[in-house]
Enzyme design. Structure first.
Site, PDB file in Angstrom:
ATOM      1  N   ILE A 111       0.827  -1.220   0.000  1.00 40.21           N
ATOM      2  CA  ILE A 111       0.000   0.000   0.000  1.00 40.21           C
ATOM      3  C   ILE A 111       0.851   1.254   0.000  1.00 40.21           C
ATOM      4  O   ILE A 111       0.361   2.349  -0.299  1.00 40.21           O
ATOM      5  CB  ILE A 111      -0.957  -0.008   1.210  1.00 40.21           C
ATOM      6  CG1 ILE A 111      -2.119   0.975   1.013  1.00 40.21           C
ATOM      7  CG2 ILE A 111      -0.232   0.306   2.503  1.00 40.21           C
ATOM      8  CD1 ILE A 111      -3.163   0.463   0.107  1.00 40.21           C
ATOM      9  N   HIS A 113       2.820   2.084  -2.142  1.00 41.63           N
ATOM     10  CA  HIS A 113       2.800   2.592  -3.515  1.00 41.63           C
ATOM     11  C   HIS A 113       1.478   3.329  -3.694  1.00 41.63           C
ATOM     12  O   HIS A 113       0.425   2.695  -3.775  1.00 41.63           O
ATOM     13  CB  HIS A 113       2.964   1.447  -4.507  1.00 41.63           C
ATOM     14  CG  HIS A 113       4.286   0.762  -4.358  1.00 41.63           C
ATOM     15  ND1 HIS A 113       5.371   1.083  -5.125  1.00 41.63           N
ATOM     16  CD2 HIS A 113       4.716  -0.168  -3.488  1.00 41.63           C
ATOM     17  CE1 HIS A 113       6.399   0.350  -4.750  1.00 41.63           C
ATOM     18  NE2 HIS A 113       6.027  -0.430  -3.755  1.00 41.63           N
ATOM     19  N   ALA A 123     -12.804  -5.337   7.343  1.00 40.17           N
ATOM     20  CA  ALA A 123     -13.035  -6.111   8.557  1.00 40.17           C
ATOM     21  C   ALA A 123     -13.832  -5.309   9.590  1.00 40.17           C
ATOM     22  O   ALA A 123     -14.104  -5.790  10.681  1.00 40.17           O
ATOM     23  CB  ALA A 123     -11.710  -6.576   9.150  1.00 40.17           C
ATOM     24  N   ARG A 124     -14.196  -4.059   9.243  1.00 37.51           N
ATOM     25  CA  ARG A 124     -15.179  -3.341  10.057  1.00 37.51           C
ATOM     26  C   ARG A 124     -16.564  -3.855   9.703  1.00 37.51           C
ATOM     27  O   ARG A 124     -17.460  -3.878  10.530  1.00 37.51           O
ATOM     28  CB  ARG A 124     -15.192  -1.831   9.747  1.00 37.51           C
ATOM     29  CG  ARG A 124     -14.055  -1.031  10.293  1.00 37.51           C
ATOM     30  CD  ARG A 124     -14.267   0.451  10.015  1.00 37.51           C
ATOM     31  NE  ARG A 124     -15.223   1.059  10.944  1.00 37.51           N
ATOM     32  CZ  ARG A 124     -15.761   2.270  10.800  1.00 37.51           C
ATOM     33  NH1 ARG A 124     -15.432   3.011   9.759  1.00 37.51           N
ATOM     34  NH2 ARG A 124     -16.612   2.740  11.683  1.00 37.51           N
ATOM     35  N   ARG A 231       9.676  -4.420  -6.247  1.00 34.00           N
ATOM     36  CA  ARG A 231       9.183  -5.575  -5.498  1.00 34.00           C
ATOM     37  C   ARG A 231       9.571  -6.914  -6.122  1.00 34.00           C
ATOM     38  O   ARG A 231       9.447  -7.953  -5.448  1.00 34.00           O
ATOM     39  CB  ARG A 231       7.662  -5.480  -5.340  1.00 34.00           C
ATOM     40  CG  ARG A 231       7.209  -4.230  -4.597  1.00 34.00           C
ATOM     41  CD  ARG A 231       7.896  -4.065  -3.248  1.00 34.00           C
ATOM     42  NE  ARG A 231       7.398  -2.894  -2.519  1.00 34.00           N
ATOM     43  CZ  ARG A 231       7.829  -2.546  -1.316  1.00 34.00           C
ATOM     44  NH1 ARG A 231       8.786  -3.234  -0.703  1.00 34.00           N
ATOM     45  NH2 ARG A 231       7.344  -1.477  -0.723  1.00 34.00           N
TER      46      ARG A 231
END
Lengths: 312, 312, 312, 312
Positions: A111, A113, A123-124, A231
């Site tokens: 993230i 990037h 997940a909320r 990466r």
């Protein structure tokens, strides 16, 4: 990779459909469209959509009315030229969208990037599955003694066994507590009628960062190549590198000329500092140059030697 | 719009092709793909490519394995919810690419929107065509006396005629000098063999900002809607507003549910300040409220009245 | 550079003030704060504000509670390491703000760098001054015959004189028409009471792109260095390169360690392609390598020779 | 908040220094510069640096040579106008840098705001402290039954006790295993000489997402206000909202006029949809309007009533 039969059926349904379009289309990429490419023990990368092809880069560079392509050799030459001279904007004219399933600690690196569009599973709002990453035995590496952020030898014997035990035990306990705190059955009803159940947005805090999350991730070709150059590099952590490698294959299918230019000028290339260039010039003039005399630090000298040494 | 027969043929060739794809496809947008939509006297907007549709927004919001859509009404409801609550990221999952021909002074406003990809025709590299914008008579407006950056009445009579004469004369002279300084024929040979010809990158400085340029411009749906909310607004300069209006039509073809939500919650909506809300509450309680008593400035009061007044 | 006495007085007033701060402060940059550095015939660059110094890069890289610096040599070593390995984020922790006066055609190149904050003088709202760029005689270059977007020899004699005449004549006429169409005196009253005056947002379209505009431009150090690496490069157009060079001097005052690293690893460095590396390895092994045998194109070979050739 | 004496001393040392500057300086913000503002049980926000003040917004909007300010009332009026009409670029001319210590799950929400600069403490490179977030009893909320991503009543009695036990037990075990796997003493030597120790980049995967991380986070005022409008909102998760609230106080110190405009036009304002505006017009005309007749959904109607209802 873990996928429910329902998810597999959804993917199969998408793959069985076909439409007619006037847009630039890439058969080699269409072949694997929507298909999960397995990564790590439960992860995957899937190409969900794409826009443009090698010609779209050429078309934009020429600001043309039609496809903009000429002879294949001329187009490849132009793409090479653009890549070599860092004329970056034409590579922004292609776009790709992935669906990725990945451990949270990998997501946290990824993230960083920022020039991409992201929608992550919340997940909320929803409950995470009981899936966590455990390294394969050959990836259970010791801390490197020479590189503060690298890996050394692979652990073996009782130490390796103990590490695997701890990772599995803690993740399992973490998830068991998560479920207990949530107090929720898959159908949304309560497990224990006498309890309320902790809010999802709080209960999730008990999960370890090797649990899997997933997201839609969309970016343009320029930023994708930049992401992959960092990466897919040997200095990247293994757990994100394997995602980058799977994505490199999708790039090769999608825009083969850009991919070749990327290998030639980025992945396979090297940057020399001003001092390194001076050293190389002296070597080519027949001088014996060593680290001390080069003006380079020991580390820079080693990096230069890695570039210049004859390859087996 | 001015287009050479070669350019028209290139477009026709693209439009006559069709491929098979597994990607989300929008027939209503395919209909006009590649076709120039005329804007101003020589400009156009053409949709060159697109990625995604209304379902792609839904799919990303649900991080789904398949298309992600349920019933049309549920999908519309979700899109409305996302738009209303400024859950912006799912709208970034659709992408569109335009080819635009536009006056330089319009391009200078447009480029201020930074979250887009752009490739512009290069006047360092190539020679610009002899095409410049001259306002239609009904757009030849006087300076507004009330708004420092707005237009007042339309000029008429000899003043209008004089303005048109000046604009045409100066642009024509500007281009004649450009050509003379370049000393280059269309085939690249010299016009006058005894002269060198000024560098293209210098000669272009003699052109006025109503000359046309062109570019490829690509952005995601979220940023496109933001661009359109500012540039299709009545406060935007007419010459960029007509481009925004042509693009609004392409959005309606492309993602009709998002378009409707955009009209309902952005274009047709209004933002009230804390003080304005208090005033409305008092009015609804039956109180007589005037500007002085409202706490709003004269200008803010007028803006509020525009929102609240019954529409003919 | 052209500046009114009022503007000079405003700058002098700012320079005469001083405050006490707990923030990182750079005396060498404070010296020239607010002062216009002249560029081209009427342009300038002024540093208006800045945040951070070399230590701020170190501090962020170490996520430290205090200044984060250790010995000067260690800090320089860390900065060099970050620059060499493209660990870019610490360089984003410094920020600088410029006020720039520049020809419109230079502004059009400059604005393509999107990761910056910009506020430009508005010709919809205000009237532009009668100031335009005319190249100095030694910059009146012919079109390059070898490089489609480059300059060749300097024009001389009657051709040079004619070009200067045309540029001056057309800009002057352009502005005279602009004023006539506006029909506005400096105090805002009408020149000719019988006419309305064309809206400012329309009248400006008659100006040529060598007229000067101005803006506030703010960016972080990373993006500034990227901008400078492209625009201070020998391939950049002279008219933007002189701005980049003036700004390089401000960077040297501001963050000398970052500046040195930038010269060593970017400006003075070179990128070799995979094929070029192979060629260099063969040369170092004593092999005679020529272009044909190198696998490089003629142009790439020339670029490689430029890197490797002994410097006078 | 937990801080070592060394860290406290480093901060005190920074606070005791002072320099002279010609830059815009804000005494009210200088007062708290570098000081940790406590958030949650171990977190904090510290202002590390800033650039600009209210005047810098005015100065950029006017592209002025000096400070650009006129009378305070005129400057406030301009700032209000810019905020109201979403003329956003002048607010980008102020910049602020924070050091934040926060739980990983909060960091994961925060990082979704992409237009900021970030340097995070690296758990590949260093070892994380044994600090994790445990909600205070009054924040131990049940899942909301009406809002899938919200909180309901506070848990009490044995359920609350059990949840706290689980959270503490799992975090403690998580960290104990982390330490055991690392096999590293604070001084870097091995705890158990017979073992290697797992690589830091792997061992960290065993930590739960309520462990604290920290970062430097820098952004401009416009993007900060956007972040705060979303994260200080009542719909934001409590654990990020408390950070946003602490930051709002720093904004009030830093740019009080912008802060007031932000409260008036953003935080305290409301956006009405096209259909809601129609309903309000009918109400003002004396008509009785209910949800069914309004054309609004039940939820939208409730949201509108929240805006329009008289405030106690």
């Amino acid at each position: 990779m873990t996928m429910t039969p329902e998810q597999a059926a959804e993917i199969a349904a998408l793959r069985s459909q076909s439409q007619t379009t006037r847009r630039a289309t890439v058969p080699a990429l269409e072949e694997i469209l929507y298909e999960p490419l397995n990564v790590l023990d439960h992860g995957f990368v899937r190409v969900i959509d794409y826009m443009g092809d090698d010609s779209a880069v050429v078309q934009a560079a020429r600001v043309s009315y039609g496809r903009g392509t000429k002879k294949v050799s001329e187009d490849r030459g132009l793409i090479n030229y653009l890549m070599r001279h860092r004329h970056t904007t034409p590579f922004e004219m292609c776009e790709i969208k992935y669906h990725v399933k990945l451990p949270i600690f990998v997501a946290r690196q990824w993230i960083r990037h920022r020039t991409a569009n992201v929608n992550e599973y919340s997940a909320r709002y929803s409950i995470l599955d009981n899936e966590f990453y455990i390294p394969a035995p050959d990836q259970l590496a010791a801390q490197s003694s020479s590189n503060r952020q690298g890996r050394g030898d692979v652990l073996t014997g009782s130490e390796a066994a103990r590490v695997l035990d701890l990772l599995k035990r803690d993740a399992a306990q973490s998830y068991a507590s998560y479920e207990e705190m949530l107090n929720e059955k898959p159908d949304g009803s309560k497990r224990d009628e006498d309890r309320e159940g902790l809010a999802r947005e709080l209960a999730r805090m008990n999960l370890t960062v090797n649990f899997y999350t997933q997201w839609y991730w969309k970016t343009d070709l320029l930023n994708l190549l930049h992401f992959l150059s960092l990466r897919a590099d040997s200095h990247a952590q293994y757990e994100i590198r394997v995602y980058a490698e799977a994505m490199l294959d999708t790039v090769q299918r999608w825009v083969p000329a850009c991919y070749d230019a990327f290998r030639e000028y980025r992945i396979g290339g090297a940057a020399l500092s001003a001092t390194a260039i001076k050293a190389v010039r002296r070597m080519l003039a027949g001088e014996q140059v060593d680290q001390a005399g080069s003006g380079l630090s020991a580390r820079e000298w080693r990096e230069l030697m890695d570039v210049l040494k004859p390859q087996g």
